[in-house]
Design an enzyme around this catalytic site. Structure first.
Site, PDB file in Angstrom:
ATOM      1  N   HIS A 179      10.975  -4.169  25.922  1.00  0.00           N
ATOM      2  CA  HIS A 179      12.128  -3.755  26.726  1.00  0.00           C
ATOM      3  C   HIS A 179      13.430  -3.881  25.933  1.00  0.00           C
ATOM      4  O   HIS A 179      14.474  -4.274  26.457  1.00  0.00           O
ATOM      5  CB  HIS A 179      12.216  -4.600  27.997  1.00  0.00           C
ATOM      6  CG  HIS A 179      12.730  -3.855  29.194  1.00  0.00           C
ATOM      7  ND1 HIS A 179      11.909  -3.346  30.175  1.00  0.00           N
ATOM      8  CD2 HIS A 179      13.983  -3.539  29.581  1.00  0.00           C
ATOM      9  CE1 HIS A 179      12.633  -2.766  31.109  1.00  0.00           C
ATOM     10  NE2 HIS A 179      13.908  -2.854  30.770  1.00  0.00           N
ATOM     11  N   TYR A 239      10.000   2.652  37.395  1.00  0.00           N
ATOM     12  CA  TYR A 239       9.982   1.282  37.908  1.00  0.00           C
ATOM     13  C   TYR A 239       9.287   1.344  39.262  1.00  0.00           C
ATOM     14  O   TYR A 239       9.686   2.126  40.129  1.00  0.00           O
ATOM     15  CB  TYR A 239      11.403   0.739  38.088  1.00  0.00           C
ATOM     16  CG  TYR A 239      12.062   0.269  36.827  1.00  0.00           C
ATOM     17  CD1 TYR A 239      11.529  -0.793  36.096  1.00  0.00           C
ATOM     18  CD2 TYR A 239      13.241   0.860  36.371  1.00  0.00           C
ATOM     19  CE1 TYR A 239      12.157  -1.241  34.933  1.00  0.00           C
ATOM     20  CE2 TYR A 239      13.877   0.417  35.220  1.00  0.00           C
ATOM     21  CZ  TYR A 239      13.327  -0.631  34.512  1.00  0.00           C
ATOM     22  OH  TYR A 239      13.941  -1.072  33.372  1.00  0.00           O
ATOM     23  N   ASP A 281       6.819  -4.497  32.084  1.00  0.00           N
ATOM     24  CA  ASP A 281       7.328  -5.731  31.472  1.00  0.00           C
ATOM     25  C   ASP A 281       8.558  -6.289  32.188  1.00  0.00           C
ATOM     26  O   ASP A 281       9.292  -7.099  31.636  1.00  0.00           O
ATOM     27  CB  ASP A 281       7.659  -5.498  29.990  1.00  0.00           C
ATOM     28  CG  ASP A 281       8.696  -4.401  29.775  1.00  0.00           C
ATOM     29  OD1 ASP A 281       9.227  -3.879  30.772  1.00  0.00           O
ATOM     30  OD2 ASP A 281       8.966  -4.059  28.612  1.00  0.00           O
TER      31      ASP A 281
END
Length: 502
Positions: A355, A235, A263
């Site tokens: 996700h 991330y 995403d």
């Protein structure tokens, strides 16, 4: 060293100290900034919060969010006030259900793990693992999409022995799968993601280490066997200096590929998880203080993800290329146009993923996007798949080896599996993951024989009929195992009468 008696004096909003892993922290000024709200911190004010902290925070969360002057030092262990843990009737019933689990030999498929996990996991943990976005259409579509692909088996082929080993980014794997990144592993078991590290080594597959693991990154790398291949899911932090440090540390520790999540510029609304958070807070206390204006509507997910950069853009890829030599893969690509852009930018591949249905509801399944990408990248750039130089991966909704074989036939290099392994160890610990991987191994062996494919390279496009894949109204037989496990979403309900609460 500080004494527990001194720490215990700082037990309110005006002065709030907590103990985590034997060290004392002054979190007074952090109370209103805590993504999970202040009430949970105040519950442990002046006490040892380690047991509550561990399952839902990465190990360095407190040290990285508090300035050094708020790190007050170690505490004398024998002076610390013990937090009395009260076991509720609901917990007693859950422990009783744990004792009534069927033996592992009775677990026949990945659906079974999910069914048992739902019964034996703490409610909050189940809500976090199982929840998805909005009306949870996409999480169900991720699985249902595989039902719109049918096999065209070949016969009279020598399948005395079948070989379903493969390679991912040039690294060997015993099956065309990898353990994809999932957060907060310790919600399901005290050993968390380390269970997956060990299982990956034992079964010869690759683990993708998550940014938001409950175990520390170095703990998971140290837990690997010599020569064991690991990937890292990233991330991107708003503070690029932090991102650079994380990426370069991962490369220095031998990580073989960097999967950049693209995403999640903002968290999706995961309402099952959110309802747990509402129930955990005390609205009367919040309204009384008027100081606690944190949005606590995101449940456990919100508490760990506020650092993610919503400004990530294509131009940033040049910066990533400048700070690492690891292959770069974008995780969360959802249309062929973005897959084409990733190829043109010289990346090593993309993960076609939504996700796990946890972000944009009504996003299409990874398997549907795969068929689209293979077609358009061939038309636009002459690429054929599987392709060693630009690899396509899929995740979401996989419960059978047949799902994986369908993806491979359509051009995927490998498929990521996440939740089923969480459910396996939440229900049965390390033995559960071992059993889950053995089930997949056996399914691969049987289904490749029935498909007429001696090796994974023999699983080709002509072996599947995906003509109805993009049609979302095609009737298929009901998947009773999946649908039985699916927990219907709850609407808002009236509160219990005061007498009923008492």
């Amino acid at each position: 060293m500080l004494s527990g008696k001194e720490v215990a004096q700082h037990n309110g909003r005006e002065s709030c100290w907590i103990i985590v892993h034997g060290k004392v922290y002054d979190v007074t000024e952090f109370l209103n900034d805590h993504p999970g709200g202040s009430r949970i911190i105040l519950k442990y004010a002046g006490k040892d919060a380690t047991q509550e902290y561990d399952p839902i925070h990465p190990p360095d969360a407190i040290t990285s969010n508090l300035p050094p002057e708020k790190h007050l030092g170690p505490v004398q262990p024998d002076t610390v006030e013990k937090v009395e843990i009260q076991i509720t009737d609901e917990e007693k019933e859950r422990f009783e259900r744990i004792e009534r689990r069927p033996s592992l030999s009775e677990i026949l498929n990945l659906h079974d793990f999910e069914s048992i996990a739902k019964e034996v996991m703490p409610v909050k943990a189940w809500a976090y693992y199982s929840s998805a976005a909005d009306d949870e259409i996409t999480i169900r579509e991720n699985h249902a999409a595989y039902h719109r692909i049918w096999f065209r088996p070949r016969i009279m082929r020598d399948v005395t022995s079948v070989d379903f080993s493969s390679t991912i980014l040039g690294h060997k794997t015993s099956m065309p799968i990898y353990i994809t990144a999932t957060a907060l592993g310790k919600l399901g078991h005290p050993d968390g993601e380390l269970i997956l590290t060990r299982a990956a080594a034992q079964h010869g597959i690759i683990q993708m280490i998550p940014t938001l693991a409950s175990c520390s990154f170095d703990e998971l790398v140290d837990g690997a066997q010599p020569g064991q291949v690991q990937f890292f899911q990233l991330y991107v932090n708003k503070d690029r200096a932090i991102t650079k440090r994380i990426v370069q540390h991962a490369e220095a520790r031998g990580i073989k590929a960097l999967f950049i999540t693209v995403d999640a510029p903002q968290l999706g609304r995961r309402e099952k998880d959110m309802r747990q958070k509402f129930e955990a807070e005390d609205p009367a206390e919040v309204s009384k203080t008027r100081k606690d204006n944190v949005d606590r509507s995101q449940g456990a997910a919100r508490a760990i993800s506020s650092f993610i950069d919503p400004g990530l853009k294509w131009a940033d890829l040049n910066w990533f290329k400048s700070i690492t030599k690891m292959p770069l893969i974008l995780k969360g690509v959802q249309c062929w146009e973005d897959a084409l852009e990733a190829y043109d930018q010289g990346l090593a591949g993309v993960v076609l993923s939504n996700h796990g249905g946890r972000q944009l509801d009504f996003a299409r399944s990874g398997i549907e996007i795969l068929a689209e990408c293979v077609k358009h990248l061939k038309d636009k750039r002459g690429l054929t798949f599987p392709n060693e130089k630009f690899q396509l991966f899929v995740d979401g909704g996989v419960r059978r080896a047949t799902d994986v074989l369908k993806a491979v036939a359509l051009g995927a290099t490998a498929v990521g599996i996440g939740r089923p392994f969480l459910y396996a160890y939440s229900a049965y610990g390390p033995d559960g993951v071992d059993r889950a991987l053995q089930i997949l191994h056996d399914e691969f062996e049987m289904n490749m024989r029935l498909l007429g494919a001696p090796t994974i390279k023999d699983v080709v496009r002509e072996m599947v009929d995906a003509s109805n894949l993009s049609s979302h109204v095609v009737a298929v037989p009901n998947d009773s195992l999946f649908n039985t496990n699916y927990e219907v979403m709850q609407h808002a309900v009236l509160k219990l009468p005061l007498k009923a609460k008492i």
